[in-house]
Structure formats: C-alpha cells, structure tokens
Write a protein that holds these residues in place. Structure first.
Motif, PDB file in Angstrom:
ATOM      1  N   ASN A  54     112.050 116.563  51.699  1.00 29.93           N
ATOM      2  CA  ASN A  54     111.807 115.356  51.627  1.00 29.93           C
ATOM      3  C   ASN A  54     110.852 115.273  52.572  1.00 29.93           C
ATOM      4  O   ASN A  54     110.837 115.353  53.702  1.00 29.93           O
ATOM      5  CB  ASN A  54     113.252 114.593  52.235  1.00 29.93           C
ATOM      6  CG  ASN A  54     114.658 115.004  51.381  1.00 29.93           C
ATOM      7  OD1 ASN A  54     114.635 114.871  50.588  1.00 29.93           O
ATOM      8  ND2 ASN A  54     115.285 115.839  52.198  1.00 29.93           N
ATOM      9  N   VAL A  55     109.543 114.652  52.030  1.00 32.97           N
ATOM     10  CA  VAL A  55     108.504 114.252  52.756  1.00 32.97           C
ATOM     11  C   VAL A  55     108.647 113.413  54.002  1.00 32.97           C
ATOM     12  O   VAL A  55     109.244 112.360  53.848  1.00 32.97           O
ATOM     13  CB  VAL A  55     107.293 113.849  51.696  1.00 32.97           C
ATOM     14  CG1 VAL A  55     106.102 113.377  52.658  1.00 32.97           C
ATOM     15  CG2 VAL A  55     106.968 114.767  50.837  1.00 32.97           C
ATOM     16  N   SER A  56     107.994 113.956  55.260  1.00 31.63           N
ATOM     17  CA  SER A  56     108.104 113.333  56.243  1.00 31.63           C
ATOM     18  C   SER A  56     109.525 112.786  56.956  1.00 31.63           C
ATOM     19  O   SER A  56     109.767 112.083  57.630  1.00 31.63           O
ATOM     20  CB  SER A  56     107.292 111.805  56.370  1.00 31.63           C
ATOM     21  OG  SER A  56     106.076 112.219  55.985  1.00 31.63           O
ATOM     22  N   GLU A  57     110.598 113.728  56.304  1.00 28.25           N
ATOM     23  CA  GLU A  57     111.812 113.314  56.769  1.00 28.25           C
ATOM     24  C   GLU A  57     112.653 114.637  56.906  1.00 28.25           C
ATOM     25  O   GLU A  57     112.160 116.054  56.779  1.00 28.25           O
ATOM     26  CB  GLU A  57     112.951 112.657  55.780  1.00 28.25           C
ATOM     27  CG  GLU A  57     112.228 111.207  55.435  1.00 28.25           C
ATOM     28  CD  GLU A  57     112.910 110.389  54.484  1.00 28.25           C
ATOM     29  OE1 GLU A  57     114.049 111.019  53.928  1.00 28.25           O
ATOM     30  OE2 GLU A  57     112.594 109.471  53.999  1.00 28.25           O
ATOM     31  N   ALA A  58     113.883 114.753  57.250  1.00 26.57           N
ATOM     32  CA  ALA A  58     114.782 116.009  57.221  1.00 26.57           C
ATOM     33  C   ALA A  58     115.041 116.639  55.996  1.00 26.57           C
ATOM     34  O   ALA A  58     114.941 116.055  54.863  1.00 26.57           O
ATOM     35  CB  ALA A  58     116.046 115.638  57.858  1.00 26.57           C
ATOM     36  N   TYR A  59     115.053 117.953  56.032  1.00 23.86           N
ATOM     37  CA  TYR A  59     115.434 118.512  54.665  1.00 23.86           C
ATOM     38  C   TYR A  59     116.776 118.095  54.470  1.00 23.86           C
ATOM     39  O   TYR A  59     117.719 117.723  55.342  1.00 23.86           O
ATOM     40  CB  TYR A  59     115.505 120.268  55.040  1.00 23.86           C
ATOM     41  CG  TYR A  59     114.303 121.123  55.499  1.00 23.86           C
ATOM     42  CD1 TYR A  59     113.148 120.967  54.309  1.00 23.86           C
ATOM     43  CD2 TYR A  59     114.241 121.607  56.528  1.00 23.86           C
ATOM     44  CE1 TYR A  59     111.942 121.701  54.890  1.00 23.86           C
ATOM     45  CE2 TYR A  59     112.976 122.075  56.950  1.00 23.86           C
ATOM     46  CZ  TYR A  59     111.869 122.184  55.929  1.00 23.86           C
ATOM     47  OH  TYR A  59     110.762 122.754  56.327  1.00 23.86           O
ATOM     48  N   VAL A  92     135.411 125.699  46.874  1.00 22.75           N
ATOM     49  CA  VAL A  92     136.441 124.831  47.371  1.00 22.75           C
ATOM     50  C   VAL A  92     136.310 123.253  48.012  1.00 22.75           C
ATOM     51  O   VAL A  92     136.989 122.561  48.118  1.00 22.75           O
ATOM     52  CB  VAL A  92     137.570 125.332  48.223  1.00 22.75           C
ATOM     53  CG1 VAL A  92     138.326 126.497  47.330  1.00 22.75           C
ATOM     54  CG2 VAL A  92     137.222 125.703  49.439  1.00 22.75           C
ATOM     55  N   LYS A  93     134.890 123.369  48.697  1.00 23.71           N
ATOM     56  CA  LYS A  93     134.562 122.013  49.075  1.00 23.71           C
ATOM     57  C   LYS A  93     132.833 122.484  49.529  1.00 23.71           C
ATOM     58  O   LYS A  93     132.597 123.571  49.667  1.00 23.71           O
ATOM     59  CB  LYS A  93     135.200 121.703  50.624  1.00 23.71           C
ATOM     60  CG  LYS A  93     134.912 120.541  51.365  1.00 23.71           C
ATOM     61  CD  LYS A  93     135.400 119.218  50.292  1.00 23.71           C
ATOM     62  CE  LYS A  93     136.954 119.313  50.381  1.00 23.71           C
ATOM     63  NZ  LYS A  93     137.367 118.035  49.766  1.00 23.71           N
ATOM     64  N   SER A  94     132.101 121.148  49.071  1.00 25.74           N
ATOM     65  CA  SER A  94     130.817 121.209  49.598  1.00 25.74           C
ATOM     66  C   SER A  94     130.407 119.766  50.004  1.00 25.74           C
ATOM     67  O   SER A  94     130.677 118.847  49.529  1.00 25.74           O
ATOM     68  CB  SER A  94     129.752 121.853  48.361  1.00 25.74           C
ATOM     69  OG  SER A  94     130.060 120.707  47.405  1.00 25.74           O
ATOM     70  N   ILE A  95     129.114 119.837  50.868  1.00 27.31           N
ATOM     71  CA  ILE A  95     128.620 118.610  51.171  1.00 27.31           C
ATOM     72  C   ILE A  95     127.014 118.730  51.387  1.00 27.31           C
ATOM     73  O   ILE A  95     126.651 120.050  51.278  1.00 27.31           O
ATOM     74  CB  ILE A  95     129.223 118.389  52.857  1.00 27.31           C
ATOM     75  CG1 ILE A  95     128.624 119.238  53.807  1.00 27.31           C
ATOM     76  CG2 ILE A  95     130.511 118.122  52.651  1.00 27.31           C
ATOM     77  CD1 ILE A  95     128.825 118.854  55.147  1.00 27.31           C
ATOM     78  N   GLU A  96     126.424 117.797  51.542  1.00 24.84           N
ATOM     79  CA  GLU A  96     124.866 117.592  51.646  1.00 24.84           C
ATOM     80  C   GLU A  96     124.759 117.016  52.767  1.00 24.84           C
ATOM     81  O   GLU A  96     125.305 115.849  52.916  1.00 24.84           O
ATOM     82  CB  GLU A  96     124.259 117.155  50.276  1.00 24.84           C
ATOM     83  CG  GLU A  96     123.970 118.068  49.178  1.00 24.84           C
ATOM     84  CD  GLU A  96     123.013 117.550  48.093  1.00 24.84           C
ATOM     85  OE1 GLU A  96     122.934 116.390  48.272  1.00 24.84           O
ATOM     86  OE2 GLU A  96     122.628 118.421  47.260  1.00 24.84           O
ATOM     87  N   CYS A  97     123.757 117.232  53.700  1.00 34.17           N
ATOM     88  CA  CYS A  97     123.386 116.559  54.922  1.00 34.17           C
ATOM     89  C   CYS A  97     122.185 116.820  55.222  1.00 34.17           C
ATOM     90  O   CYS A  97     121.659 117.627  54.815  1.00 34.17           O
ATOM     91  CB  CYS A  97     124.702 116.882  56.192  1.00 34.17           C
ATOM     92  SG  CYS A  97     124.501 118.628  56.409  1.00 34.17           S
ATOM     93  N   PRO A  98     121.351 116.015  56.196  1.00 30.59           N
ATOM     94  CA  PRO A  98     119.978 116.153  56.730  1.00 30.59           C
ATOM     95  C   PRO A  98     120.048 117.243  57.548  1.00 30.59           C
ATOM     96  O   PRO A  98     121.027 117.570  58.288  1.00 30.59           O
ATOM     97  CB  PRO A  98     119.806 114.892  57.475  1.00 30.59           C
ATOM     98  CG  PRO A  98     121.149 114.163  57.910  1.00 30.59           C
ATOM     99  CD  PRO A  98     121.950 114.607  56.660  1.00 30.59           C
ATOM    100  N   PHE A  99     119.119 118.126  57.534  1.00 35.74           N
ATOM    101  CA  PHE A  99     118.967 119.451  58.373  1.00 35.74           C
ATOM    102  C   PHE A  99     117.503 119.430  58.951  1.00 35.74           C
ATOM    103  O   PHE A  99     116.445 119.265  58.314  1.00 35.74           O
ATOM    104  CB  PHE A  99     119.277 120.646  57.567  1.00 35.74           C
ATOM    105  CG  PHE A  99     119.138 121.967  58.297  1.00 35.74           C
ATOM    106  CD1 PHE A  99     119.668 122.249  59.363  1.00 35.74           C
ATOM    107  CD2 PHE A  99     118.365 123.125  57.687  1.00 35.74           C
ATOM    108  CE1 PHE A  99     119.780 123.255  60.245  1.00 35.74           C
ATOM    109  CE2 PHE A  99     118.301 124.146  58.371  1.00 35.74           C
ATOM    110  CZ  PHE A  99     118.959 124.334  59.703  1.00 35.74           C
ATOM    111  N   ILE A 100     117.317 119.565  60.191  1.00 30.87           N
ATOM    112  CA  ILE A 100     116.363 119.407  60.955  1.00 30.87           C
ATOM    113  C   ILE A 100     115.457 118.197  60.834  1.00 30.87           C
ATOM    114  O   ILE A 100     114.525 118.153  60.005  1.00 30.87           O
ATOM    115  CB  ILE A 100     115.097 120.633  60.476  1.00 30.87           C
ATOM    116  CG1 ILE A 100     116.120 122.015  60.514  1.00 30.87           C
ATOM    117  CG2 ILE A 100     114.126 120.817  61.544  1.00 30.87           C
ATOM    118  CD1 ILE A 100     115.053 123.288  60.263  1.00 30.87           C
TER     119      ILE A 100
END
Length: 285
Positions: free
Chosen positions: A132-137, A150-158
């Motif tokens: 994500n340009v100019s944002e967190a991965y 069995v479970k997954s999530i997406e979240c901002p990183f760095i």
C-alpha cells in the motif's frame, strides 16, 4: 499507532537511529536466508523446475510444510504490489522422498510459531500480502491445524510511509508465554527491524485462544539524534494497573533539550485494548 506532527515532519526530512538489534532471522534484510528451514505459507503450491510460473511442476506442497532454502535466484516476482524473489528449495516428505525446485517468496511464511491449546498444535503463519503506497503493508496471518486453515485475518503491518515494494526488513516471530491476558489465550510477538537507521523497528502483537485470532496493536521505536525520540510498548495484565483481558499500549515522545542536553518527555499516551475472546476492541481514552 498515533502519528504526531513533529514525528511526521522529521520522518519525511531526516534520518533515524534505531537501537533495536536481533540475533536471528530466517527472513533477513528482505530475503530468506540460505540453509534455513522455513514454512510453506500458501495452500497447495507447486515447486517449479525453473523460477517461472509457466515452468514444469516438480512437486506439490501444502501450507505448514517445511522447506530448506538452497539458493536465492535473484529473479524478482510481484504479487499484489509486493515484490519477492524466487528461491530454489529442498523438501523432504514424511516418507523420506526428497524434492527440489523453485518457489516464490510470496508462498513462504516470513515466520511461524506453534500454539498449544487444548492439547492441539496450531501453527501461526504470517506473510506480507499487499503493498500500500505511503501506508502500512497488509499482513496475512493464519492458523493452520492438520494442514487446514482454521482462522485467518488481515491487518496493517509496519505503519511507515516509506515502506518499499520489496519488504526489506528482518522479521521474527516469538510466542510470549507470560502475557497472561487470560487463562486460555496466547500472544505472538512479530518483531521487525530494518538495517537502515531511517526506518523503524518494533513489534506487532496477535492473540489466539484456540478459536479466534486478532491483532492487538503495533509498537515502534524511532529516533533522530538531537531532535526527538519516539517509543511505544505494551503492558500486559498485572502491571501498571492493567487488568486481565486487557493490554495497554504506551506511547512516549521526547524532545531534545539543548540546555540540559537530554531528551525530555513532551507527550505520553496510554491506550487500552480489551480482548473478549472473540475480538480486540480499542477502548475510548
């Protein structure tokens, strides 16, 4: 994480000097280290005869299996804006059969750690899934049990605005067995560090209780000598008045005082997060 005007201004125009150091990473400075054993991240992925998606399939691997990194081909590949390399790897099956071939870095986990809850072995795997340009991965984290997600999530990183398309950080994952959020839950601490002093270091915190997975928060350290210092960390239950089921993130900004030649605290923010076993909620200040 909260950004402050002073921090933003210096982030854009000045370098930093980070103090964090780590001894061991399987993913270091933006690539997987040779002779390291790493987890396969992607479900049902193929080893290729050459570093190309159109080359012949040599073997098929499932998420959670291990491969040994043999060679970084230095051939780049891109997926969702994220750049990675193709790697020649070796896989040994349960029956002892050895397979060699090439796999994209996108299909390997940056790190993994095993949780043991209710006598089950649950494997947490992580991978950066989007640039994500100019944002967190965007980080993809998932729990694998017996080869199945069995479970997954997406979240901002760095959360850093100068992140490059190739995540050239060093990343490591550890399980904190003393978090003591409740009787059941365990916490994974995902540490990241950059060899450049103008990039941040820090930790992302995930919590798992055998049924639900969520992100707690992310902490960072940034410093510009002679100007300011930003630091943040977590406080687990039993300290500083934090109760069970909660985690507190502390953020501190210090400015350099020329008269005393020392860094003086100019702002401190405490943020409380509640984990109810289903999701993490940031409480109002």
């Amino acid at each position: 994480m909260k950004w402050y005007p002073l921090v933003l201004a210096v982030l854009i125009f000045a370098p930093f000097e980070s103090i964090a150091q780590y001894d061991h990473f399987s993913y270091e400075d933006g690539h997987f280290q040779t002779q390291m054993s790493v987890f396969v991240f992607t479900e049902n992925t193929a080893l290729k005869s050459r570093p190309s998606v159109v080359s012949q399939d040599m073997a098929y691997l499932n998420q959670g299996e291990r491969v040994v990194i043999l060679v970084n081909s230095m051939v780049e590949t891109e997926r969702n804006g994220i750049k990675q390399y193709w790697y020649e790897v070796q896989h040994t099956s349960d029956s002892g059969k050895i397979s060699r071939g090439y796999i994209q870095g996108h299909d390997l986990a940056l790190g993994g750690v095993t949780f043991q809850i209710d006598y089950r072995r649950d494997l947490l795997l992580i991978q950066v899934s989007k640039y994500n340009v100019s944002e967190a991965y965007t980080l993809n984290a998932k729990i694998v049990r017996n080869g199945k997600t069995v479970k997954s999530i997406e979240c901002p990183f760095i959360e850093f605005h100068l992140n490059p398309p190739l995540p050239n950080y060093s990343v490591s994952v550890l399980k904190n067995i003393q978090a003591n959020i409740d009787e059941r839950s365990e916490v994974a601490e995902i540490a990241f560090f950059h060899k450049r002093p103008d990039f941040p270091s820090g930790n992302l915190y995930l919590v798992w209780n055998g049924e639900n997975l969520d992100m707690i928060c992310e902490t960072m350290y940034l410093m510009e000598p002679g100007l300011f210092e930003y630091d943040s960390w977590v406080v687990y239950p039993g300290r500083e008045g934090v109760e069970r089921g909660h985690v507190m993130m502390v953020e501190v900004i210090k400015e350099f005082d020329e008269e005393t030649e020392s860094y003086v605290v100019v702002d401190r923010v405490n943020t409380l997060f509640r984990w109810d076993g289903i999701k993490v909620t940031r409480l109002e200040e």
